[in-house]
Structure formats: C-alpha cells, structure tokens
Design a protein around this motif. Structure first.
Motif, PDB file in Angstrom:
ATOM      1  N   ALA A   1       2.147  47.659 -66.591  1.00 60.22           N
ATOM      2  CA  ALA A   1       0.900  48.252 -66.666  1.00 60.22           C
ATOM      3  C   ALA A   1       0.799  48.374 -68.236  1.00 60.22           C
ATOM      4  O   ALA A   1      -0.519  48.777 -68.843  1.00 60.22           O
TER       5      ALA A   1
ATOM      6  N   LEU B   1      -0.318  41.793 -63.804  1.00 64.10           N
ATOM      7  CA  LEU B   1      -1.002  43.080 -63.146  1.00 64.10           C
ATOM      8  C   LEU B   1      -2.434  42.942 -63.429  1.00 64.10           C
ATOM      9  O   LEU B   1      -3.399  43.408 -62.804  1.00 64.10           O
TER      10      LEU B   1
ATOM     11  N   LEU C   1      -5.771  43.123 -61.000  1.00 61.70           N
ATOM     12  CA  LEU C   1      -6.842  44.284 -61.294  1.00 61.70           C
ATOM     13  C   LEU C   1      -8.283  43.479 -61.390  1.00 61.70           C
ATOM     14  O   LEU C   1      -9.127  44.093 -60.928  1.00 61.70           O
TER      15      LEU C   1
ATOM     16  N   ALA D   1      -7.663  50.362 -57.911  1.00 64.47           N
ATOM     17  CA  ALA D   1      -6.067  50.641 -58.191  1.00 64.47           C
ATOM     18  C   ALA D   1      -5.381  50.816 -56.978  1.00 64.47           C
ATOM     19  O   ALA D   1      -4.312  50.487 -57.014  1.00 64.47           O
TER      20      ALA D   1
ATOM     21  N   VAL E   1      -4.365  47.394 -55.571  1.00 68.01           N
ATOM     22  CA  VAL E   1      -3.356  46.804 -56.449  1.00 68.01           C
ATOM     23  C   VAL E   1      -1.870  47.420 -56.067  1.00 68.01           C
ATOM     24  O   VAL E   1      -0.866  46.846 -56.091  1.00 68.01           O
ATOM     25  N   ALA E   2      -1.955  48.753 -56.233  1.00 70.47           N
ATOM     26  CA  ALA E   2      -0.807  49.635 -56.200  1.00 70.47           C
ATOM     27  C   ALA E   2       0.058  49.525 -54.957  1.00 70.47           C
ATOM     28  O   ALA E   2       1.115  49.287 -54.950  1.00 70.47           O
TER      29      ALA E   2
ATOM     30  N   THR F   1       1.526  45.525 -55.174  1.00 67.27           N
ATOM     31  CA  THR F   1       2.641  45.485 -56.127  1.00 67.27           C
ATOM     32  C   THR F   1       3.724  46.462 -55.996  1.00 67.27           C
ATOM     33  O   THR F   1       4.810  46.306 -56.449  1.00 67.27           O
TER      34      THR F   1
ATOM     35  N   LEU G   1       3.723  49.395 -57.446  1.00 60.64           N
ATOM     36  CA  LEU G   1       3.809  50.121 -58.653  1.00 60.64           C
ATOM     37  C   LEU G   1       3.062  51.283 -58.376  1.00 60.64           C
ATOM     38  O   LEU G   1       2.088  51.572 -57.448  1.00 60.64           O
TER      39      LEU G   1
ATOM     40  N   ARG H   1       0.834  54.487 -58.339  1.00 58.72           N
ATOM     41  CA  ARG H   1      -0.685  54.584 -58.495  1.00 58.72           C
ATOM     42  C   ARG H   1      -1.292  54.890 -59.711  1.00 58.72           C
ATOM     43  O   ARG H   1      -2.169  54.277 -60.217  1.00 58.72           O
TER      44      ARG H   1
ATOM     45  N   VAL I   1      -1.238  52.125 -62.382  1.00 58.98           N
ATOM     46  CA  VAL I   1      -2.161  51.044 -62.045  1.00 58.98           C
ATOM     47  C   VAL I   1      -3.487  51.609 -62.286  1.00 58.98           C
ATOM     48  O   VAL I   1      -4.279  51.018 -62.997  1.00 58.98           O
TER      49      VAL I   1
ATOM     50  N   ARG J   1      -4.208  51.777 -66.100  1.00 56.08           N
ATOM     51  CA  ARG J   1      -4.613  49.990 -66.584  1.00 56.08           C
ATOM     52  C   ARG J   1      -5.916  49.732 -65.883  1.00 56.08           C
ATOM     53  O   ARG J   1      -6.821  49.260 -66.666  1.00 56.08           O
TER      54      ARG J   1
END
Length: 294
Positions: free
Chosen positions: A173, A253, A257, A270, A273-274, A277, A279, A281, A284, A287
């Motif tokens: 991020a 990332l 996004l 977000a 993508v979370a 990936t 990652l 939340r 994400v 970012r």
C-alpha cells in the motif's frame, strides 16, 4: 584557600548543569568506554536508580566506581512503583532510569512511569547514548531513511508470520522503509526463514555483539543469510534488518486500484481489490483514497 574546580566547558561554551527530576540514562550496549560523562554524572548524583536487573546494573556501577541505591523496574512491577517514584520527584529528588543496555524505554520498561511524570508536570530529561538498533542501521549498508524499529518479533511462529504479513501488506500500500528488529539467538534461524517467506529474497543484514570483542555484521540477500546461519550457530545480542520494498510492490496494488476506480466508487474499489489480493481492507481503502484524490 583552594579554589573549587570549575566544571568542564564544551566547545560551545555551555557548562553542564546538574540533572534533576526523572532522568533516562543510556548505558553501554557492550563496551564500557561508551559511557558518556553526562550519563555518569546523572548516575553519581541520583537518589535512586531504577533498573531491570539490579545485579547487572550493579556490575556497571561498580565498574564506574559509583555507589547508589538501586531498585528494580520491569513490566510486572512498573505500575506499583509509579506512586512512590512520583512522590520522590515531588520532593525534589533525582531518579534515574536505566535498561540493561542501551537507551531506556526502547524495548524496555519505563514508558508508563514517564507518562505519569509528564502528566503531573514533573521534570523529565535524558542523557543520550548507545542504541543497538541505530548502530546496526548505520553499519548495515541499507537505506538509513526512513527506518522502522519494531522491537522483538513475536516468539511464536504463527504470530510472527502474521505480524510480518501485516507489514508486507503495508508495503504493497506504499510503505517503503528499512525495518529493524532485535532477536534472540535461538530464534534467529526461524525468523530469517519467515522474513524470506513473507518479504521475498531481499537485501538484509544481521548485526551481532555490537561494540563488543566479537562484533560482526553479515550483509546480503536473505537466502545468503539463511545459509550462513544454517552453518554457524547464532550467538550474542542480535539485530536483524531488511531493506525497503521495491517499486513493483506499490505498482501492482496501484494498477489494480486504478482499474477498479475507473468504474467503481472508492469504497467498492477497495473492497474488490482487498478480496482479490488478500490485503487488509483498511490499508487498501487508504491507498484507494490517495489515488482518487490524485
């Protein structure tokens, strides 16, 4: 009549003032020669010295020719010690805090005491000195700024990998920093293996026994360091460092996004993508918010 000796004057012409109140005194991390004159003065004039281990601090004081009253201060008794220490400070006494080695409060007790003294408006000062994390950083050959000191990693493997994974997610991020940990010698091999598994084969360093007779700094890729300590038994006080993430960590990332933001709100992008990936939340989303503003 003999005149009293004048206190030494530093190059700027300032005379050392007597230290009072709560004084955080840095002590050597191995080499007794690293004791500062102000640190020694603080210990000599203290009404009480709080330390992790009275035997270890007693040995230091004895080597310096200092006689002073010592009491323990550790995680299990700090809260109960605070009222009596604050009473001493209100009476105008000088109380010093030392760790077993290095700078107090950094991976050591004392934070709650300092906060309590500050809250009451009592004087708090410090004598700077040795710090293993900073010394290891300057010797590592890794980028010195920014750096992130993280104390000791969790002792259990699962918790350690979870902690490392959270940092890896923060790198994806946008976090770019040299990271520093202390580690016990019997856990070094496992920790290096976990760092390699989570962060990849990046540049790193292991500093050992800093300022002592057998001081060493091993530098290289994590694969190299894992191989070295598979052959050599880790010993002594150890500091581990890894270099910052590369550009690809952020670009991956960001590209995901940007694609999601082209057709989704910040919140929905977000979330998507979370999920893809794995990652956190919150990281994400933060970012995504930055990219949307840009």
């Amino acid at each position: 009549m003999t005149a009293s000796a004048e206190p030494p004057v530093d190059p700027q012409g300032a005379r050392p003032a007597p230290l009072s109140g709560l004084v955080l005194v840095s002590t050597p991390i191995g080499n007794l020669g690293d004791t500062t004159s102000r640190g020694r003065q603080a210990l000599e004039t203290s009404d009480l010295i709080l330390c992790e281990d009275t035997r270890r601090t007693g040995a230091l004081l004895s080597a310096l020719g200092i006689r002073a009253r010592t009491e323990t201060l550790h995680d299990h008794n700090e809260d109960s010690k605070i009222p009596a220490v604050l009473a001493r400070l209100r009476d105008g006494q000088t109380v010093s805090v030392v760790s077993d080695a290095g700078t107090p409060l950094v991976s050591d007790p004392g934070y709650r005491l300092v906060r309590s003294a500050i809250a009451e408006g009592l004087p708090v000062t410090a004598t700077p000195g040795p710090n293993a994390a900073v010394m290891a950083l300057t010797l590592s050959g890794l980028p010195p700024l920014p750096f992130l000191f993280l104390g000791f990693p969790p002792q259990k493997a699962a918790a350690r990998r979870t902690a490392f994974s959270a940092l890896r997610a923060a790198e994806r991020a946008g976090l770019r920093t040299t990271m520093i940990w202390h580690e016990a010698p019997h856990r070094l091999r496992e920790t290096l293996a976990d760092l390699r598994a989570v962060f990849g084969n990046r540049q790193a360093a292991v500093a050992r026994e800093l300022t002592k007779r057998f001081e060493t700094v091993e530098r290289g890729l994590l694969d190299t360091l894992c191989g070295h300590y598979a052959r050599e038994e880790p010993r002594g006080e150890i500091t581990v460092l890894i270099g910052p993430a590369g550009d690809e960590d952020v670009e991956d990332l960001d590209s995901r996004l940007r694609d999601a933001l082209a057709s989704q709100s910040v919140k929905d992008a977000a979330t998507i993508v979370a999920q893809v990936t794995g990652l956190p939340r919150k990281i994400v989303y933060a970012r995504a918010l930055e990219l949307s503003k840009a």
